[in-house]
Design a protein around this motif. Structure first.
Motif, short mmCIF file in Angstrom:
data_model
loop_
_atom_site.label_atom_id
_atom_site.label_comp_id
_atom_site.label_asym_id
_atom_site.label_seq_id
_atom_site.Cartn_x
_atom_site.Cartn_y
_atom_site.Cartn_z
N VAL A 38 -7.72 -9.45 0.89
CA VAL A 38 -6.97 -8.26 0.18
C VAL A 38 -7.17 -7.26 -0.08
N LEU A 39 -8.12 -6.45 0.42
CA LEU A 39 -8.20 -5.14 0.50
C LEU A 39 -8.07 -4.41 1.92
N SER A 40 -7.71 -5.61 3.32
CA SER A 40 -6.87 -5.34 4.05
C SER A 40 -6.06 -5.51 3.80
N TRP A 41 -5.62 -6.39 2.89
CA TRP A 41 -3.44 -6.02 3.49
C TRP A 41 -3.28 -4.62 2.44
N ARG A 42 -3.95 -4.60 1.37
CA ARG A 42 -4.23 -3.02 0.43
C ARG A 42 -3.55 -1.94 1.82
N HIS A 43 -4.82 -2.08 2.51
CA HIS A 43 -5.35 -0.66 2.92
C HIS A 43 -3.67 -0.86 4.13
N GLY A 44 -3.14 -2.10 4.42
CA GLY A 44 -2.28 -1.98 5.70
C GLY A 44 -0.65 -2.13 5.08
N ILE A 45 -0.12 -1.68 4.10
CA ILE A 45 0.62 -1.15 3.84
C ILE A 45 0.70 0.24 2.57
N GLN A 46 1.23 0.89 3.36
CA GLN A 46 1.23 2.33 2.77
C GLN A 46 3.22 3.18 2.61
N THR A 47 2.74 2.95 1.35
CA THR A 47 4.03 3.79 0.90
C THR A 47 4.16 5.40 0.45
N THR A 48 5.19 6.21 0.89
CA THR A 48 5.05 8.03 0.73
C THR A 48 6.29 8.06 0.27
N THR A 49 6.31 9.05 -0.68
CA THR A 49 7.47 8.81 -1.84
C THR A 49 8.10 10.51 -1.38
N PHE A 50 8.68 10.52 -1.09
CA PHE A 50 9.79 12.01 -1.01
C PHE A 50 10.59 12.20 -1.27
N ALA A 51 10.75 13.50 -2.05
CA ALA A 51 11.35 14.57 -3.33
C ALA A 51 12.51 14.85 -2.87
N ALA B 95 15.39 16.63 -2.24
CA ALA B 95 15.81 18.11 -1.66
C ALA B 95 17.38 17.86 -2.16
N GLY B 96 17.83 18.71 -3.18
CA GLY B 96 19.21 19.28 -2.83
C GLY B 96 20.08 17.54 -2.80
N PRO B 97 21.14 17.47 -2.29
CA PRO B 97 22.18 16.29 -2.18
C PRO B 97 21.62 14.63 -1.80
N THR B 98 20.04 14.83 -1.39
CA THR B 98 19.75 14.20 -0.33
C THR B 98 18.43 14.04 -1.58
N PRO B 99 18.48 12.13 -2.34
CA PRO B 99 18.00 11.16 -3.49
C PRO B 99 16.71 11.37 -2.78
N GLU B 100 15.67 11.38 -4.01
CA GLU B 100 14.21 10.98 -3.37
C GLU B 100 14.61 9.04 -2.77
N PHE B 101 13.65 8.63 -1.73
CA PHE B 101 13.24 8.20 -1.56
C PHE B 101 11.74 7.18 -0.92
N VAL B 102 11.84 5.97 -1.18
CA VAL B 102 10.43 5.58 -1.17
C VAL B 102 10.35 4.65 0.33
N ALA B 103 9.49 5.18 1.68
CA ALA B 103 8.95 4.54 2.58
C ALA B 103 7.84 3.95 2.92
N THR B 104 8.08 3.28 3.57
CA THR B 104 6.89 1.76 3.13
C THR B 104 6.75 1.15 5.13
N ARG B 105 4.96 1.82 5.81
CA ARG B 105 4.74 1.41 6.32
C ARG B 105 3.76 0.80 6.80
N TYR B 106 4.03 -0.02 7.54
CA TYR B 106 2.88 -1.41 7.82
C TYR B 106 1.78 -0.86 9.12
N VAL B 107 0.98 -0.82 8.34
CA VAL B 107 -0.29 -0.79 9.98
C VAL B 107 -0.50 -2.47 9.79
N ALA B 108 -0.67 -2.29 11.18
CA ALA B 108 -0.62 -3.94 11.27
C ALA B 108 -2.24 -4.80 12.13
#
Length: 82
Positions: A23-36, A38-51
């Motif tokens: 469970v702990l390693s799975w939680r470290h393996g999925i990292q999310t980043t929120t981008f605010a 900027a102007g007409p571009t909406p906010e979005f969340v990117a998910t990165r999977y660490v193999a």
């Protein structure tokens, strides 16, 4: 507790440790980043999977499964002998 009981208890402890580690390693393996926004571009969340973390989680679950099967087989085998 005799030898078989101690072995089964140790294996069940390893099952718990393996699942907690998975469970702990799975939680470290999925990292999310929120981008605010900027102007007409909406906010979005990117998910990165660490193999490596995800592979470690899968290996720990597999090992926990093997230990669980072995512990159950020890208990069943002993109960059939008595």
């Amino acid at each position: 507790m005799r030898g078989w009981g101690a072995a089964a208890a140790v294996e069940l402890g390893l099952v718990v440790l393996g699942l907690v580690g998975a469970v702990l390693s799975w939680r470290h393996g999925i990292q999310t980043t929120t981008f605010a926004a900027a102007g007409p571009t909406p906010e979005f969340v990117a998910t990165r999977y660490v193999a490596p973390w995800l592979v470690l989680a899968a290996v720990l679950v597999a090992l926990a499964g093997v230990f669980a099967i072995n512990a159950v087989s020890r208990v069943v085998r002993h109960s059939r002998d008595n």
